[in-house]
Scaffold this active site. Structure first.
Site, PDB file in Angstrom:
ATOM      1  N   ASP A 110     -51.135  91.916 113.901  1.00 46.25           N
ATOM      2  CA  ASP A 110     -52.182  91.794 112.870  1.00 46.25           C
ATOM      3  C   ASP A 110     -53.441  92.573 113.278  1.00 46.25           C
ATOM      4  OD1 ASP A 110     -52.442  89.954 115.006  1.00 46.25           O
ATOM      5  OD2 ASP A 110     -53.797  88.682 113.852  1.00 46.25           O
ATOM      6  N   TYR A 133     -56.235  97.977 121.707  1.00 46.17           N
ATOM      7  CA  TYR A 133     -54.903  97.390 121.494  1.00 46.17           C
ATOM      8  C   TYR A 133     -54.406  97.732 120.091  1.00 46.17           C
ATOM      9  CZ  TYR A 133     -51.401  93.659 120.763  1.00 46.17           C
ATOM     10  OH  TYR A 133     -50.253  92.946 120.472  1.00 46.17           O
TER      11      TYR A 133
HETATM   12  N1  NAP Z   1     -48.839  87.677 122.208  1.00 45.43           N
HETATM   13  C1  NAP Z   1     -49.421  87.730 121.011  1.00 45.43           C
HETATM   14  O1  NAP Z   1     -50.294  86.917 120.681  1.00 45.43           O
HETATM   15  C2  NAP Z   1     -48.994  88.786 120.030  1.00 45.43           C
HETATM   16  C3  NAP Z   1     -49.653  88.861 118.795  1.00 45.43           C
HETATM   17  C4  NAP Z   1     -49.270  89.844 117.882  1.00 45.43           C
HETATM   18  C5  NAP Z   1     -48.250  90.728 118.201  1.00 45.43           C
HETATM   19  N2  NAP Z   1     -47.648  90.638 119.427  1.00 45.43           N
HETATM   20  C6  NAP Z   1     -46.588  91.596 119.739  1.00 45.43           C
HETATM   21  O2  NAP Z   1     -45.400  90.879 119.926  1.00 45.43           O
HETATM   22  C7  NAP Z   1     -44.570  91.545 120.887  1.00 45.43           C
HETATM   23  C8  NAP Z   1     -44.110  90.571 121.942  1.00 45.43           C
HETATM   24  O3  NAP Z   1     -45.263  90.026 122.574  1.00 45.43           O
HETATM   25  P1  NAP Z   1     -45.144  88.942 123.735  1.00 45.43           P
HETATM   26  O4  NAP Z   1     -46.225  87.965 123.535  1.00 45.43           O
HETATM   27  O5  NAP Z   1     -43.735  88.500 123.877  1.00 45.43           O
HETATM   28  O6  NAP Z   1     -45.552  89.856 124.982  1.00 45.43           O
HETATM   29  P2  NAP Z   1     -45.422  89.532 126.539  1.00 45.43           P
HETATM   30  O7  NAP Z   1     -45.070  88.108 126.757  1.00 45.43           O
HETATM   31  O8  NAP Z   1     -46.674  90.096 127.155  1.00 45.43           O
HETATM   32  O9  NAP Z   1     -44.172  90.411 126.981  1.00 45.43           O
HETATM   33  C9  NAP Z   1     -44.220  91.811 126.958  1.00 45.43           C
HETATM   34  C10 NAP Z   1     -43.237  92.295 128.000  1.00 45.43           C
HETATM   35  O10 NAP Z   1     -43.228  93.732 127.974  1.00 45.43           O
HETATM   36  C11 NAP Z   1     -43.197  94.188 129.327  1.00 45.43           C
HETATM   37  N3  NAP Z   1     -43.740  95.552 129.393  1.00 45.43           N
HETATM   38  C12 NAP Z   1     -45.045  95.944 129.397  1.00 45.43           C
HETATM   39  N4  NAP Z   1     -45.126  97.279 129.461  1.00 45.43           N
HETATM   40  C13 NAP Z   1     -43.857  97.766 129.511  1.00 45.43           C
HETATM   41  C14 NAP Z   1     -43.296  99.055 129.610  1.00 45.43           C
HETATM   42  N5  NAP Z   1     -44.073 100.165 129.664  1.00 45.43           N
HETATM   43  N6  NAP Z   1     -41.953  99.171 129.640  1.00 45.43           N
HETATM   44  C15 NAP Z   1     -41.149  98.078 129.586  1.00 45.43           C
HETATM   45  N7  NAP Z   1     -41.621  96.810 129.493  1.00 45.43           N
HETATM   46  C16 NAP Z   1     -42.966  96.664 129.458  1.00 45.43           C
HETATM   47  C17 NAP Z   1     -44.049  93.198 130.073  1.00 45.43           C
HETATM   48  O11 NAP Z   1     -43.746  93.235 131.448  1.00 45.43           O
HETATM   49  P3  NAP Z   1     -44.874  92.792 132.507  1.00 45.43           P
HETATM   50  O12 NAP Z   1     -45.163  91.345 132.190  1.00 45.43           O
HETATM   51  O13 NAP Z   1     -44.198  93.015 133.816  1.00 45.43           O
HETATM   52  O14 NAP Z   1     -46.055  93.659 132.251  1.00 45.43           O
HETATM   53  C18 NAP Z   1     -43.629  91.878 129.417  1.00 45.43           C
HETATM   54  O15 NAP Z   1     -42.513  91.299 130.041  1.00 45.43           O
HETATM   55  C19 NAP Z   1     -45.403  92.726 121.388  1.00 45.43           C
HETATM   56  O16 NAP Z   1     -45.053  93.885 120.675  1.00 45.43           O
HETATM   57  C20 NAP Z   1     -46.823  92.345 121.033  1.00 45.43           C
HETATM   58  O17 NAP Z   1     -47.650  93.483 120.857  1.00 45.43           O
HETATM   59  C21 NAP Z   1     -47.981  89.688 120.344  1.00 45.43           C
END
Ligand code: NAP
Length: 288
Positions: A110, A133
């Protein structure tokens, strides 16, 4: 059905693993085989590494990109790293998918919206991010769609699951504090990673490629969400409400965030149906 899931140890990656193991999984996944990958096995921002991975382990029918640099404040100070993960990463995956007709499900945010107008944003609203971001994620959306016509970009918001997230942070703070101060003038949709994962599996099977909004239903502020967490968990911690301007004064390094970034799941409603439930119901299940 051969699947690749990137960011497998993140909140959404873990939720996807659970969703695929669920007995209610769509029939198309009844006989799937998945590669679950994480850093350091594959850094999606490295084009050659992505190509080598697909060469050695592909082809795939579907790729779910759950990998991202999700530290919103960190994206301001580490923009090149954020851009590599959030923009070049999906571009590399989309190019590799296109080489053998695979579908890419890429997750976005969002925070691609400026949040200046009250109300809900649909997929037709024009994005204009106000943070590093948001800019890196918007670039990723465009690059992924440009590289692979079989791309679903799924925007979600305020995600919580098995990992570091706002809900867990506020539960932790209540153990050590009698009161907390939380922003009350940013509105969005708290979303369960478990609910999102189930919807991703349905979206992936659709031929209606493009942008989707997918959040739990209903809108609240961060302060409202905190109060709901404490009410449901039965915690006696006072929630002091503050403005974004106050928060910025207390935390000058923090990234700007949209005031109104509530999403409407219009594409879901118009096609395969919107199965997302009210945010409070999903939060209650999570806190149990
Ligand atoms: N969290 C939120 O509130 C939120 C809100 C809106 C949208 N989103 C989107 O939803 C999706 C999932 O989010 P999430 O909360 O599950 O995120 P998360 O828990 O932070 O998990 C992201 C994973 O991606 C890995 N990663 C980071 N950089 C990387 C790279 N260059 N190559 C391969 N892996 C990589 C991270 O590893 P490390 O931990 O080792 O860095 C982590 O395990 C993302 O696209 C995010 O932008 C999240």
């Amino acid at each position: 059905m051969r699947l690749l899931v990137t960011g497998a140890n993140g909140q959404l990656g873990r939720a996807l693993k659970e969703a695929l193991a669920d007995k209610d999984v769509p029939q198309a996944y009844s006989d799937y085989d998945a590669d679950w990958i994480e850093l350091p096995d594959l850094d999606i921002s490295e084009a050659r590494a992505v190509d080598a991975w697909f060469g050695a382990h592909g082809p795939y029918d579907m790729v779910f990109n759950c990998a991202a640099f999700t530290n919103v404040d960190g994206c301001e100070t580490q923009f090149p790293t954020a851009f590599a993960a959030n923009a070049l990463g999906p571009m590399n995956l989309a190019r590799a998918c296109a080489a053998n007709g695979a579908t890419l499900v890429h997750v976005s945010t969002d925070y691609v919206f400026p949040g200046t107008e009250p109300g809900e944003r649909t997929e037709k609203d024009v994005p204009a991010p106000i943070s590093g971001y948001g800019r890196s994620k918007l670039a990723g959306e465009g690059l992924a769609c440009a590289m692979n016509p079989r791309t679903h970009v799924v925007r979600t918001a305020w995600l919580y699951g098995d990992g570091k997230n706002f809900v867990r942070t506020m539960l932790g703070l209540a153990k050590t504090h009698d009161e907390v101060t939380v922003v009350d003038d940013q509105l969005g949709n708290p979303t369960s990673a478990r609910d999102l994962a189930r919807e991703l599996l349905r979206i992936a099977l659709s031929d209606s490629f493009g942008v989707w909004h997918c959040t739990n239903e209903g809108t609240c502020s961060w302060a409202d969400l905190t109060q709901a967490i404490y009410d449901i968990a039965g915690l006696d911690c006072k929630v002091n409400r503050c403005s974004s301007a106050d928060w910025k004064r207390m935390n000058p390094q923090s990234a700007d965030r949209p005031a109104y970034s509530s999403l409407k799941n219009a594409h879901l409603e118009a096609t395969i149906g919107n199965h997302m439930r009210p945010w409070r119901e999903a939060l209650e299940e999570y806190l149990q």
